[in-house]
Design a protein around this motif. Structure first.
Motif, mmCIF file in Angstrom:
data_model
loop_
_atom_site.group_PDB
_atom_site.id
_atom_site.type_symbol
_atom_site.label_atom_id
_atom_site.label_comp_id
_atom_site.label_asym_id
_atom_site.label_seq_id
_atom_site.Cartn_x
_atom_site.Cartn_y
_atom_site.Cartn_z
ATOM 1 N N GLU A 46 12.576 8.419 1.925
ATOM 2 C CA GLU A 46 13.176 9.688 2.375
ATOM 3 C C GLU A 46 12.158 10.820 2.324
ATOM 4 N N GLY A 47 11.408 10.879 1.249
ATOM 5 C CA GLY A 47 10.409 11.930 1.136
ATOM 6 C C GLY A 47 9.332 11.808 2.193
ATOM 7 N N LEU A 48 8.868 10.574 2.477
ATOM 8 C CA LEU A 48 7.868 10.375 3.522
ATOM 9 C C LEU A 48 8.410 10.786 4.881
ATOM 10 N N THR A 49 9.674 10.449 5.121
ATOM 11 C CA THR A 49 10.287 10.825 6.403
ATOM 12 C C THR A 49 10.278 12.332 6.578
ATOM 13 N N ARG A 50 10.680 13.053 5.515
ATOM 14 C CA ARG A 50 10.692 14.525 5.601
ATOM 15 C C ARG A 50 9.293 15.080 5.812
ATOM 16 N N GLU A 51 8.299 14.470 5.136
ATOM 17 C CA GLU A 51 6.930 14.963 5.263
ATOM 18 C C GLU A 51 6.397 14.764 6.677
ATOM 19 N N PHE A 52 6.673 13.594 7.263
ATOM 20 C CA PHE A 52 6.227 13.356 8.638
ATOM 21 C C PHE A 52 6.952 14.285 9.607
ATOM 22 N N GLU A 53 8.233 14.536 9.358
ATOM 23 C CA GLU A 53 8.979 15.467 10.215
ATOM 24 C C GLU A 53 8.393 16.864 10.119
ATOM 25 N N VAL B 248 7.988 8.672 12.775
ATOM 26 C CA VAL B 248 7.517 7.392 12.258
ATOM 27 C C VAL B 248 8.725 6.489 12.059
ATOM 28 N N ASP B 249 8.671 5.263 12.636
ATOM 29 C CA ASP B 249 9.811 4.359 12.528
ATOM 30 C C ASP B 249 9.884 3.751 11.127
ATOM 31 N N GLU B 250 11.032 3.158 10.824
ATOM 32 C CA GLU B 250 11.273 2.617 9.494
ATOM 33 C C GLU B 250 10.312 1.481 9.152
ATOM 34 N N GLU B 251 9.955 0.693 10.146
ATOM 35 C CA GLU B 251 9.042 -0.416 9.894
ATOM 36 C C GLU B 251 7.698 0.089 9.375
ATOM 37 N N THR B 252 7.209 1.184 9.988
ATOM 38 C CA THR B 252 5.937 1.766 9.545
ATOM 39 C C THR B 252 6.064 2.353 8.149
ATOM 40 N N LEU B 253 7.199 3.011 7.875
ATOM 41 C CA LEU B 253 7.419 3.571 6.543
ATOM 42 C C LEU B 253 7.451 2.482 5.483
ATOM 43 N N ASP B 254 8.151 1.387 5.785
ATOM 44 C CA ASP B 254 8.213 0.270 4.846
ATOM 45 C C ASP B 254 6.822 -0.300 4.596
ATOM 46 N N LYS B 255 6.023 -0.395 5.651
ATOM 47 C CA LYS B 255 4.671 -0.926 5.522
ATOM 48 C C LYS B 255 3.817 -0.017 4.640
ATOM 49 N N LEU B 256 3.950 1.294 4.810
ATOM 50 C CA LEU B 256 3.190 2.242 4.003
ATOM 51 C C LEU B 256 3.556 2.122 2.521
ATOM 52 N N LEU B 257 4.869 1.959 2.242
ATOM 53 C CA LEU B 257 5.308 1.852 0.857
ATOM 54 C C LEU B 257 4.854 0.549 0.215
#
Length: 328
Positions: free
Chosen positions: A133-140, A146-155
Motif C-alpha cells: 500500500e505504501g509503495l502504491t501511494r509513493e508511485f502515485e 505500477v501494476d500489482e505484479e511489479t509491486l509484488d516483485k519489488l517486495l
C-alpha cells in the motif's frame, strides 16, 4: 581537446613510484580474484572507462577527471620533494599532500560500491517497511502507475539481501567526494605525520593505497574503522618511502581545557609534530600487511619485489557495507 575516457582511480604518476623506470614503466600486478601475477604498464593499471564522466556537463564530461589531474600534478611535485630529502614539509605543500590523500581515499571503486550498497540496503528497508500500500501511494505521488505484479516483485526483491541492486552514478559518487573531503581533511591534516625512508626494505601498494589502522583499544569491539576513529593511516608514497598519519591522542595528553586542545590541533595541522623516523623491519611489515589487507582487487609491487607477495592472499573484497540488522 578530446574528452578523456580512460580514467585512473589510482594516478599513473603514483604507480610509477613502484614501477620500473624508462619510457614505458611497468609494475608487478597480482589479482586477488584469480591469483594471476603479471606485469602491467602503469598507464593501464587501475583504468576504468568513463569512471568519472558527467554526461552533459557544460565544461565537458571529463571535468572531474581534469580537476583530479590538477590535484595529482601538485601532489606529484610534493612527493618528488619528499623523495629528494625534504621533510618536514612546508605548510602549503603539506596541505597539498593532505588534499591528495583525502581525494585518493574517496575516489576509488570501493567508495562507489559502498554508496551503491548503502542505497540498495536503504531501499530494501524502505520498501519492506512501506509494504504494497505504501509503495502504491509513493508511485502515485510520483505520477507513475505500477501494476500489482511489479509491486509484488519489488517486495520479493526487497526481502532478499541480494535481490535489489542500486547503482550509484558517477555524478552521485562525485557529489559525495566533494561533500566528504572537507569533513575528513581535518582528521588527515591534524595528525602527526611520521615519515620512513626504507633502504633495505621495500613497500607494496594497491588499488586502495590509503589504509586505516584499527585502534587497538577497540580491538575487542565489533565495529568498523574510519578516518575519524583510526589509530593511524598508512600511505606508501613510493617503493621506499612510507607515510604514517599517526595517532594524535598523545599530543593532547594532560590537556583538559578546550581552548588549549584547539590550539594543539591547529599546531598539529601546521606539521609541528611531524618527524622522520628511522625505518625498521617491523614498520615495513606494518605498511605492507595493511596494504595487502586493504586491497580490493589488485595488489601492486615493483617487479623486483615479487618476494614480498605472500602465497596466501585475502579474497577480493566486494562487500563494503553490512546491512545484517545489527548495529554497524
Amino acid at each position: 581537446m578530446p574528452t578523456a575516457r580512460r580514467h585512473h582511480t589510482v594516478p599513473n604518476f603514483y604507480l610509477k613510484g613502484f614501477a620500473t623506470t624508462g619510457a614505458e614503466p611497468t609494475i608487478g600486478t597480482v589479482g586477488l580474484k584469480d591469483g594471476r601475477r603479471f606485469r602491467s604498464a602503469t598507464s593501464n593499471a587501475t583504468v576504468w572507462r568513463n569512471f568519472y564522466s558527467i554526461v552533459g556537463h557544460p565544461a565537458g564530461e571529463d571535468v572531474f577527471e581534469q580537476a583530479l589531474s590538477e590535484i595529482e600534478g601538485k601532489a606529484a611535485g610534493v612527493i618528488r620533494q619528499v623523495a629528494e630529502g625534504v621533510w618536514p614539509l612546508p605548510t602549503e605543500e603539506r596541505e597539498i599532500l593532505a588534499t591528495f590523500i583525502a581525494f585518493q581515499f574517496l575516489r576509488g571503486p570501493d567508495t562507489r560500491a559502498s554508496l551503491s550498497q548503502m542505497e540498495s540496503g536503504l531501499a530494501r528497508v524502505m520498501f519492506t517497511a512501506m509494504g504494497k500500500e505504501g509503495l502504491t501511494r509513493e508511485f502515485e505521488r510520483m505520477g507513475k502507475e505500477v501494476d500489482e505484479e511489479t509491486l509484488d516483485k519489488l517486495l520479493v526483491q526487497a526481502a532478499d539481501p541480494d535481490g535489489l541492486k542500486m547503482q550509484t552514478t558517477p555524478l552521485g559518487h562525485i557529489v559525495q567526494i566533494l561533500e566528504l573531503v572537507p569533513s575528513i581533511l581535518p582528521f588527515i591534516i591534524g595528525r602527526p605525520w611520521l615519515l620512513y625512508r626504507f633502504e633495505r626494505k621495500t613497500l607494496l601498494t594497491c588499488d586502495t593505497p590509503v589504509s586505516l589502522i584499527r585502534n587497538p583499544n577497540f580491538a575487542e569491539i565489533e565495529m568498523g574503522v574510519g578516518v575519524f576513529t583510526a589509530w593511524g593511516i598508512t600511505v606508501p608514497l613510493t617503493r621506499n618511502i612510507g607515510l604514517l598519519l599517526s595517532d594524535p591522542t598523545p599530543t593532547f595528553e594532560g590537556i583538559t581545557d578546550e581552548a588549549e586542545k584547539r590550539a594543539v590541533a591547529e599546531s598539529n595541522a601546521t606539521g609541528v609534530s611531524d618527524a622522520e623516523i628511522p625505518p625498521t623491519t617491523a614498520m615495513a611489515k606494518l605498511f605492507n600487511s595493511h596494504t595487502i589487507a586493504n586491497t580490493r582487487q589488485w595488489l601492486f609491487h615493483h617487479p623486483d619485489d615479487v618476494g614480498l607477495v605472500p602465497d596466501e592472499l585475502p579474497e577480493p573484497r566486494e562487500q563494503e557495507v553490512n546491512f545484517s540488522g545489527q548495529p554497524w
